[in-house]
Design an enzyme around this catalytic site. Structure first.
Site, mmCIF file in Angstrom:
data_model
loop_
_atom_site.group_PDB
_atom_site.id
_atom_site.type_symbol
_atom_site.label_atom_id
_atom_site.label_comp_id
_atom_site.label_asym_id
_atom_site.label_seq_id
_atom_site.Cartn_x
_atom_site.Cartn_y
_atom_site.Cartn_z
ATOM 1 C CE LYS A 90 -4.045 -2.150 2.195
ATOM 2 N NZ LYS A 90 -5.053 -2.064 3.286
ATOM 3 C CE1 TYR A 120 -9.244 -3.050 0.343
ATOM 4 C CE2 TYR A 120 -8.135 -1.183 -0.657
ATOM 5 C CZ TYR A 120 -8.086 -2.351 0.078
ATOM 6 O OH TYR A 120 -6.890 -2.829 0.551
ATOM 7 N NE ARG A 168 -6.932 -12.066 5.285
ATOM 8 C CZ ARG A 168 -7.156 -10.874 4.714
ATOM 9 N NH1 ARG A 168 -7.054 -10.714 3.414
ATOM 10 N NH2 ARG A 168 -7.496 -9.842 5.447
ATOM 11 N NE ARG A 219 -2.630 -5.602 6.865
ATOM 12 C CZ ARG A 219 -3.765 -6.142 6.484
ATOM 13 N NH1 ARG A 219 -4.351 -7.086 7.212
ATOM 14 N NH2 ARG A 219 -4.342 -5.751 5.358
ATOM 15 C CG ASN A 272 -3.773 -2.169 6.736
ATOM 16 O OD1 ASN A 272 -3.638 -1.799 5.571
ATOM 17 N ND2 ASN A 272 -4.782 -2.915 7.130
ATOM 18 C CG HIS A 314 -5.246 -6.013 -0.569
ATOM 19 N ND1 HIS A 314 -6.457 -6.177 0.050
ATOM 20 C CD2 HIS A 314 -5.287 -6.764 -1.692
ATOM 21 C CE1 HIS A 314 -7.207 -6.991 -0.683
ATOM 22 N NE2 HIS A 314 -6.518 -7.354 -1.751
ATOM 23 C CD GLU A 339 -8.580 -8.608 -4.294
ATOM 24 O OE1 GLU A 339 -9.522 -8.289 -3.553
ATOM 25 O OE2 GLU A 339 -7.495 -9.046 -3.851
HETATM 26 P P1 ATP Z 1 -7.181 -5.805 2.992
HETATM 27 O O1 ATP Z 1 -8.491 -6.091 2.279
HETATM 28 O O2 ATP Z 1 -6.606 -4.429 2.677
HETATM 29 O O3 ATP Z 1 -6.184 -6.914 2.844
HETATM 30 P P2 ATP Z 1 -8.282 -6.746 5.425
HETATM 31 O O4 ATP Z 1 -8.908 -7.806 4.608
HETATM 32 O O5 ATP Z 1 -7.402 -7.148 6.558
HETATM 33 O O6 ATP Z 1 -7.459 -5.736 4.555
HETATM 34 P P3 ATP Z 1 -10.777 -5.325 5.339
HETATM 35 O O7 ATP Z 1 -11.830 -5.483 6.365
HETATM 36 O O8 ATP Z 1 -10.963 -5.943 4.000
HETATM 37 O O9 ATP Z 1 -9.392 -5.775 6.007
HETATM 38 O O10 ATP Z 1 -10.527 -3.753 5.165
HETATM 39 C C1 ATP Z 1 -9.891 -3.247 4.021
HETATM 40 C C2 ATP Z 1 -8.950 -2.137 4.430
HETATM 41 O O11 ATP Z 1 -9.728 -1.021 4.895
HETATM 42 C C3 ATP Z 1 -8.038 -2.436 5.624
HETATM 43 O O12 ATP Z 1 -6.882 -3.132 5.273
HETATM 44 C C4 ATP Z 1 -7.719 -1.048 6.122
HETATM 45 O O13 ATP Z 1 -6.748 -0.405 5.283
HETATM 46 C C5 ATP Z 1 -9.045 -0.338 5.928
HETATM 47 N N1 ATP Z 1 -9.898 -0.406 7.120
HETATM 48 C C6 ATP Z 1 -10.625 -1.476 7.554
HETATM 49 N N2 ATP Z 1 -11.321 -1.188 8.664
HETATM 50 C C7 ATP Z 1 -11.041 0.117 8.943
HETATM 51 C C8 ATP Z 1 -11.447 1.030 9.967
HETATM 52 N N3 ATP Z 1 -12.285 0.663 10.923
HETATM 53 N N4 ATP Z 1 -10.936 2.286 9.939
HETATM 54 C C9 ATP Z 1 -10.087 2.681 8.958
HETATM 55 N N5 ATP Z 1 -9.663 1.873 7.946
HETATM 56 C C10 ATP Z 1 -10.129 0.609 7.948
HETATM 57 MG MG MG Z 2 -10.025 -7.402 2.831
#
Ligand code: ATP
Ligand code: MG
Length: 134
Positions: A3, A43, A79, A96, A106, A109, A120
Site C-alpha cells: 500500500k 474496495y 494472511r 503489518r 496498514n 493488502h 484482483e
Molecule cells: P485488505 O483487504 O486491505 O487486505 P483486510 O482484509 O485485513 O485488509 P478489510 O476489512 O478488507 O481488512 O478492510 C480493508 C482495508 O480497509 C483495511 O486493510 C484497512 O486499510 C481499511 N480499514 C478497515 N477497517 C477500517 C477502519 N475501521 N478504519 C479505517 N480503515 C479501515
Molecule cells: Mg479485505
C-alpha cells in the site's frame, strides 16, 4: 499489494524480502498507482462503510506495488504473514506489526479467497503478464 504508506516509507524491498522468505514466488509485479475511481472500485465491497471514503483517499494517495504471488495455501498463508488488519492486534513478526502505521495505513493488502485473488490479479495484470495461457 504493497500500500501507499509502505511504498512511501521505503519499505517495499523489506516487505518483498519477507514474502520471498515465507516461500511465496513472485509471478507478476508492478509499481503503479490507483486513481480514486479505481481505488473505489478495488474496495467496492466496503462501499457505505464509515471508513470507505478515507480508505479510497489513502489508496489513491501515492504509488503501490501490485503483486501476484504463488504458493500452496497462498491465501491463508499470506494472511498469516501479513497479520491482523489492525496492527495493534497483529502478531509479532508479521508484516503489518512491523510496517503498518495505523488501522487504515496498514502496509499491505491480501486477497481473502482464491476467487477474489483471481479477480484482483486481473485488475492489475494481463493474462500474458501472469503467464497464464488463456
Ligand atoms: P485488505 O483487504 O486491505 O487486505 P483486510 O482484509 O485485513 O485488509 P478489510 O476489512 O478488507 O481488512 O478492510 C480493508 C482495508 O480497509 C483495511 O486493510 C484497512 O486499510 C481499511 N480499514 C478497515 N477497517 C477500517 C477502519 N475501521 N478504519 C479505517 N480503515 C479501515
Ligand atoms: Mg479485505
Amino acid at each position: 499489494m504493497i500500500k501507499p504508506d509502505a511504498v512511501a516509507a521505503g519499505n517495499s524491498g523489506s516487505i518483498l524480502k519477507m514474502m520471498e522468505a515465507a516461500g511465496f514466488e513472485i509471478v507478476a509485479m508492478k509499481l503503479t498507482s490507483l486513481s480514486s475511481k479505481l481505488a473505489g472500485k478495488f474496495y467496492e465491497v466496503h462501499k457505505g462503510k464509515p471508513f470507505y471514503n478515507g480508505l479510497v483517499e489513502f489508496m489513491s494517495s501515492g504509488p503501490i506495488v501490485a503483486l501476484v504471488l504463488k504458493k500452496e495455501n497462498a491465501v491463508l498463508d499470506f494472511r498469516t504473514l501479513i497479520g491482523s488488519t489492525n496492527p495493534t492486534n497483529a502478531e509479532e513478526g508479521t508484516i503489518r506489526k512491523i510496517f503498518a502505521k495505523s488501522l487504515e495505513q496498514n502496509a499491505v493488502h491480501g486477497s481473502d479467497s482464491a476467487e477474489n485473488a483471481a479477480i484482483e490479479s486481473s485488475f492489475f495484470f494481463s493474462m500474458l503478464e501472469m503467464k497464464l495461457e488463456n
